[in-house]
Design a protein around this motif. Structure first.
Motif, mmCIF file in Angstrom:
data_model
loop_
_atom_site.group_PDB
_atom_site.id
_atom_site.type_symbol
_atom_site.label_atom_id
_atom_site.label_comp_id
_atom_site.label_asym_id
_atom_site.label_seq_id
_atom_site.Cartn_x
_atom_site.Cartn_y
_atom_site.Cartn_z
ATOM 1 N N TYR A 95 10.965 -16.063 25.350
ATOM 2 C CA TYR A 95 10.249 -16.630 24.200
ATOM 3 C C TYR A 95 8.761 -16.410 24.384
ATOM 4 N N SER A 109 8.048 -18.367 18.905
ATOM 5 C CA SER A 109 9.058 -17.380 18.504
ATOM 6 C C SER A 109 10.393 -18.080 18.240
ATOM 7 N N ASP A 111 13.368 -18.027 19.572
ATOM 8 C CA ASP A 111 14.109 -18.609 20.689
ATOM 9 C C ASP A 111 13.474 -19.908 21.178
ATOM 10 N N LEU A 112 12.164 -19.981 21.130
ATOM 11 C CA LEU A 112 11.491 -21.208 21.566
ATOM 12 C C LEU A 112 11.699 -22.337 20.553
#
Length: 687
Positions: A95, A109, A111-112
């Motif tokens: 991320y 991002s 995923d984060l």
């Protein structure tokens, strides 16, 4: 000493002489590989951090530029999408996030964002502990913090999540590739040493022995052709000079006292000193090294072939993707079968050396152009060209072995072809996947074409020109009549359909077609696919001689066929439900063991099962029909698997193949049981 015993001793000597240099080479490579692995391991982790810092500096430039333009960093539009794009293409980056100087996360991002809100608080706490290094360790991740500075003040912090297991995974893959390379190197070394020992030592000594035997029988008409200049061939050349000297003296005496030499000519035969007849001792090892190199190149695309075809597929109104991916594999078998008779004609009119070269030219060209194909039409065309050459080369090699085995060591000589093809399959499947992963598909096909070119050079250098084989045309009509007669025997066809075709369906439909597609869909790279598929060939290499020995010694041919069919079906079913690398490898090994058990005793069981057909049509004709129908299974396998895949998906199609294999094995068991029953004698009618 019989020729057979002598051949066994020669083979034993070759193994003993080849073993020591092979061990020395492998030991040297192991030491070099261990040292290289240590150096790589020491440099990989620092390089990962350096790469992450470079990426952070690149991402920070946009925030820095916005701040220089007077745009507040907490009012940037599409910053989340920018971080998503920045993280793409970097496998080790989990991320990317941008936080304000006081630790408030502003942009993240994808995923984060998917992580819980408390995750970033853990990140900040971790950095509070390991603040001095700028790298904090969390659960399975490393978080690298990079300050973004504008006009002398910190305007924010970039956080990059690094996969802590990435380095271990890459190192594990590298270690596996090193082990595979060592294994392949050992196989190649053994193949090369055995071929060179046969050509440089065993062959000259056999020619020398044959020359002395002829001389002892009073025949001085033949001369061995010496093509190399080592100790063994020098000894052969010395014996040849003695024979030439005798022929010259005989010719000189013949001119002066021809009538008085009549008694001498009754005891001895002399040749023309200016044009002596050639002494040839054709051996099965003549073509071993060129054949191994040729098959090595041809097998390089085995592990990634369906993936390569899939890249060129364009959706159309008539044919599905699964069908178009399977079609080249069936075209390969068809073209190979069609071109097989051409090998026989070339042998009848020219020689095995010419036939090998004629087949290698289209095969090498086809492999090179396949790598450059930009459409499926081009790929199909060049695949057919390659398969035609492949069919000519492999058939020529088989016929050459059959031709030379009549003069030397019988059925054992067939092991030359089997050994070369199996070793080439192991090496080509593994190295081809690694090459495709490292240098790409086109370059890998270029390497395959270069190997075929090397095989051509070896044929020119090493293979003797034995001349054409005459008189085979006369047998062709009788052979065709025998084929038709065998095809009318229902029990023969039923046995082939139950015993031989299922094994080919599993091999081409499951292993060569479905397995690469499934593994790629699960995220495996080309190198990982090659490593996993190589397990099939390795277990085949080690299991085949053991199975053959046990079957012959204890007469377990039928039982092994049934156990092998059952293991193959169970292996296919296990593969369908497996999720990790080790269960998948276990499934492939199970399929390989099952195939070795089922296929190895198959040919040996034909004569006792069909003694009547062997006596009436000949064993050669029966085996030819057997191989022909077996190849039909290879042709149908990919198309059947593609139809099942398109209709029901991978898991169900694999279940159908596995259950079908078990059902056909049960049918084979019933067939063999009924054949084992004593024939019933008709009850005499009561008067």
């Amino acid at each position: 000493m019989s020729s057979t015993n002598d051949g066994s001793l020669s083979r034993s000597r070759i193994w003993k002489v080849s073993l020591l240099p092979t061990l020395l080479i492998v030991a040297t490579l192991v030491a070099a590989s261990i040292q290289a692995s240590r150096l790589f391991e020491q440099s990989l982790r620092p390089d990962l951090r350096a790469k992450a810092e470079t990426l952070a500096q690149t991402v920070a430039l946009q925030f820095h530029r916005a701040a220089d333009l007077g745009i507040p960093v907490n009012r940037l539009g599409a910053a989340d999408a920018y971080l998503d794009d920045a993280a793409l293409g970097h496998e080790e980056i989990r991320y990317i996030g941008f936080a304000s100087p006081d630790g408030h996360l502003l942009y993240a991002s994808r995923d984060l964002k998917a992580k819980p809100a408390s995750f970033f608080d853990k990140v900040l706490k971790a950095h509070a502990i390991e603040e001095a290094r700028g790298l904090a360790r969390l659960d399975g991740d490393l978080d690298l913090v990079h300050p973004v500075v504008s006009r002398g003040r910190v305007i924010g912090q970039l956080h990059l999540g690094i996969d802590a297991t990435y380095a271990e995974q890459r190192l594990q893959e590298i270690h596996t590739d090193v082990l595979i390379t060592l294994f392949v190197t050992a196989l190649v070394t053994v193949e090369v040493l055995m071929a060179l020992m046969g050509l440089l030592v065993i062959r000259p000594l056999r020619l020398l022995r044959r020359l002395l035997e002829l001389g002892g029988a009073g025949d001085f008409t033949r001369q061995a052709r010496v093509r190399l200049h080592d100790e063994a061939t020098r000894a052969l050349a010395s014996a040849g000079r003695l024979v030439r000297g005798l022929n010259r003296r005989h010719a000189a005496l013949d001119e002066r006292a021809a009538p008085e030499l009549a008694t001498l000519r009754e005891r001895f035969r002399f040749g023309d000193p200016k044009a002596p007849a050639a002494l040839e001792e054709p051996g099965t090892s003549d073509l071993r090294l060129p054949l191994f190199v040729f098959l090595f190149g041809s097998e390089l695309s085995r592990s990634f072939w369906p993936l390569f075809v899939k890249r060129l597929y364009q959706p159309g109104p008539y044919f599905s993707e699964s069908f178009m991916v399977a079609l080249p594999m069936s075209l390969w078998v068809t073209a190979m079968v069609v071109c097989t008779p051409l090998a026989g004609r070339l042998l009848n009119t020219r020689s095995s050396r010419v036939a090998m070269l004629v087949g290698m030219v289209p095969a090498g060209l086809g492999l090179f152009m396949t790598g450059l194909a930009s459409s499926l039409t081009e790929l199909f065309f060049w695949r057919v060209v390659t398969a035609g050459g492949y069919g000519i080369v492999t058939t020529t090699a088989l016929l050459h072995v059959a031709r030379t085995s009549k003069q030397s060591h019988g059925a054992r000589s067939m092991g030359v072809f089997v050994g070369a093809s199996t070793a080439a399959s192991v090496c080509g499947t593994a190295i081809g996947g690694i090459l495709a992963d490292r240098i790409g598909y086109a370059a890998t096909f270029g390497v395959a074409s270069a190997l075929v070119g090397l095989a051509m050079a070896l044929v020119l250098l090493l293979a003797p020109d034995l001349g054409p084989v005459r008189g085979r045309e006369e047998g062709e009509p009788r052979a065709m009549a025998a084929y038709l007669g065998i095809l009318k025997r229902g029990r023969v066809l039923l046995f082939i359909l139950l015993a031989a075709m299922p094994a080919r369906l599993v091999l081409t439909g499951f292993l060569f077609y479905l397995t690469p597609l499934r593994l790629h869909a699960m995220g495996f790279t080309e190198a990982a696919i090659g490593r996993l598929m190589m397990g099939y060939f390795i277990v085949t290499v080690f299991a085949t001689p053991v199975v053959s020995l046990m079957a012959d010694r204890h007469g377990w041919h039928r039982g092994m066929m049934l156990v092998g069919g059952g293991l193959s079906g169970l292996g296919v079913l296990l593969f369908a439900s497996a999720g990790g690398s080790w269960p998948l490898l276990a499934a492939v090994l199970l399929v390989g063991l099952g195939q070795a058990l089922a296929a190895t005793p198959l040919l040996a069981s034909i004569p006792p099962l069909f003694a009547e057909e062997c006596a009436g049509f000949g064993l050669d004709s029966l085996l030819s029909v057997f191989r022909m129908i077996e190849r039909v299974g290879s042709l149908v396998g990919p198309l059947l698997a593609a139809a099942l895949l398109g209709a029901s998906g991978f898991v169900r199609s694999t279940h159908v193949i596995g259950v079908g294999m078990l059902a056909l094995t049960a049918g084979l068991a019933a067939y063999l049981f009924l054949r084992s029953l004593p024939p019933t004698t008709p009850t005499p009618k009561a008067p």
